[in-house]
Design a protein around this motif. Structure first.
Motif: not given
Length: 499
Positions: A74, A93, A98-99, A101-103, A105-106
């Motif tokens: 996280k 995170r 929202e979203g 942090y996921a971006k 990581k990519s």
């Protein structure tokens, strides 16, 4: 899997990511504005305690290239690099929208991002931005070189200087120093009352040096032009016109070989001073070099490629003929200008004597082969033969020689200067001799420049001038082994086109 195949696979993956960004309308935004850079933040807050930073809540907006990522569930750390240095980012995170942090990581190392947040200090004491907003600004399509080996292949470094600058901070520092050196040179010249000017880079007649020129063509005028080999003759025209102290930091071009000391496109400082002699130019050279070394290194000495060089006292001065007598050339003192004797000496040292060479030319060939590489500590070599100095003033007491010098250090020529020839008739005669040499096949011989002779006929004051190689000077002052290390984009053979 081969390295080349793996690189193509990674590029394909990154292109797919860019395609998705295009579909979402998020590719290449240009509305993020930073207010801080890494070195300024380190300078302002690097010594502040963590408690002070946390209490003050210092908010910053930074941008740069992702150079490393460490994802830990996280939370993550990243290294951001801008033009001034690096700064650590800390991402959580639950702190980001929202979203986001996921971006993150990519995203890939090499991507360019913008981040906004507050400063704090980690447990290890590193100044860090606690990121609250994060945006991808540029998707990098090619992976950076593997971090442990970096960009080490020398030829690739020169060809892909843009990657070299990203991966090797020391390289960028060399070019920052180069810019500072050029500015210091400009300040020095302006402080001495010299006027900076610009002269033509495309010339109908190339002059000012014995060198093979590049040829181009002007379509509208339907005429061949030459890229200048030196600005000398135009600068001396300005002395005729009344600019008594004039200089140019110029780009010149010579259609010659490439080596660790030569690039076909190079930078020189050329300066001319009325009512001065070549000894005045030597004095200026000493003061300029000493000033540069003191400003950059704090004293009057430096190290270059493992050797120590001292610039504190007056530089040694030695004539060409005296240097030959002290060398292994085998020249007899009583036959220093005897063509038959000099021809024998040349043959003994593997120098092929060309038709038309006189004693002066053979002296120079022996000097360049046997003496020049041995000139380590700063030294002025003076009194070059008239035969190889078509623009220099003859010595009144010895017409075989001219009032000319070259400055050497580390076995390399840095400067070339002389009392200028201002006798229009003598200049015309020497141009004619150069023209005969050109007709005989010497591609480096000078053209006959009738307009320059006409300028001298109006009268040029007694003048001295010199050219100083900026590239070689930067090599010396930055401890660089090759001229390619101090040129951002040195000339290279083209590679086959790549996808």
């Amino acid at each position: 899997m081969s390295e080349e195949h793996e690189e193509h696979r990674l590029i394909a993956q990154r292109r797919e990511k860019l395609d998705r960004l295009r579909e979402q309308g998020q590719a290449f935004p240009n509305d993020f504005r930073r207010d801080s850079v890494a070195d300024e933040l380190q300078g302002m807050y690097g010594q502040r305690s963590g408690e002070s930073l946390e209490a003050e809540g210092i908010r910053v907006r930074v941008a740069g290239r992702l150079m490393a990522k460490r994802v830990m569930g996280k939370a993550s750390f990243a290294q951001l690099q801008d033009h001034s240095g690096r700064l650590q980012l800390f991402l959580e995170r639950d702190t980001l929208a929202e979203g986001v942090y996921a971006k993150f990581k990519s995203w890939d190392v090499g991507d360019i991002v913008g981040a906004e947040g507050t400063l704090f200090r980690t447990k290890t004491g590193e100044l860090t931005v606690r990121v609250e907003q994060l945006r991808l600004l540029v998707k990098s399509l090619r992976p950076l070189p593997e971090k442990f080996h970096g960009l080490s292949d020398q030829e690739t470094r020169y060809r892909q200087r843009y990657v070299d600058l990203v991966m090797n901070p020391g390289v960028a520092e060399v070019f920052r120093l180069r810019a500072r050196i050029v500015q210091l040179v400009r300040d020095f010249m302006n402080g001495m009352g010299f006027l900076e000017v610009e002269t033509p880079m495309m010339q109908p007649i190339p002059g000012g040096a014995q060198a093979r020129p590049f040829i181009t063509h002007h379509n509208a005028l339907d005429m061949d032009l030459y890229l200048r080999v030196a600005p000398e003759l135009y600068l001396k025209r300005l002395v005729v016109g009344g600019f008594e102290r004039v200089y140019e930091i110029n780009r010149s071009f010579r259609n010659e070989g490439v080596s660790t000391r030569h690039n076909p496109e190079f930078t020189m400082l050329e300066l001319y001073q009325a009512y001065a002699t070549y000894t005045d130019m030597m004095d200026i050279t000493e003061r300029l070099l000493r000033t540069l070394i003191e400003m950059l290194h704090g004293d009057t000495s430096l190290s270059w490629q493992g050797r120590h060089y001292e610039f504190s006292g007056a530089f040694a001065r030695l004539s060409v003929e005296q240097a030959l007598l002290e060398s292994e050339a085998g020249v007899d003192r009583e036959r220093l200008r005897d063509e038959a004797h000099l021809r024998e000496c040349c043959q003994q040292h593997g120098i092929e004597v060309q038709s038309g060479w006189g004693a002066g030319k053979m002296q120079l060939e022996l000097f360049e082969k046997l003496v020049e590489p041995q000139l380590e500590q700063p030294v002025f070599i003076t009194d070059y033969p008239t035969e190889v100095s078509p623009l220099a003033r003859r010595r009144d007491d010895d017409p075989f020689l001219t009032e000319r010098f070259e400055f050497f250090v580390g076995g390399r020529e840095i400067a070339n200067g002389f009392s200028e020839l201002n006798d229009a008739e003598d200049q015309a005669a020497r141009f004619r001799e150069q023209a005969r040499s050109k007709d005989a096949g010497d591609e480096e011989a000078m053209f006959f420049d009738a307009d320059y002779v006409r300028a001298l006929e109006y009268g040029m004051p007694p003048t001295a001038g010199q050219g100083i190689g900026i590239d070689r000077l930067v090599m010396l002052l930055t401890d660089s082994a090759s001229i390619r290390d101090v040129l951002l984009f040195p000339l290279m053979r083209p590679q086959a086109a790549e996808e």
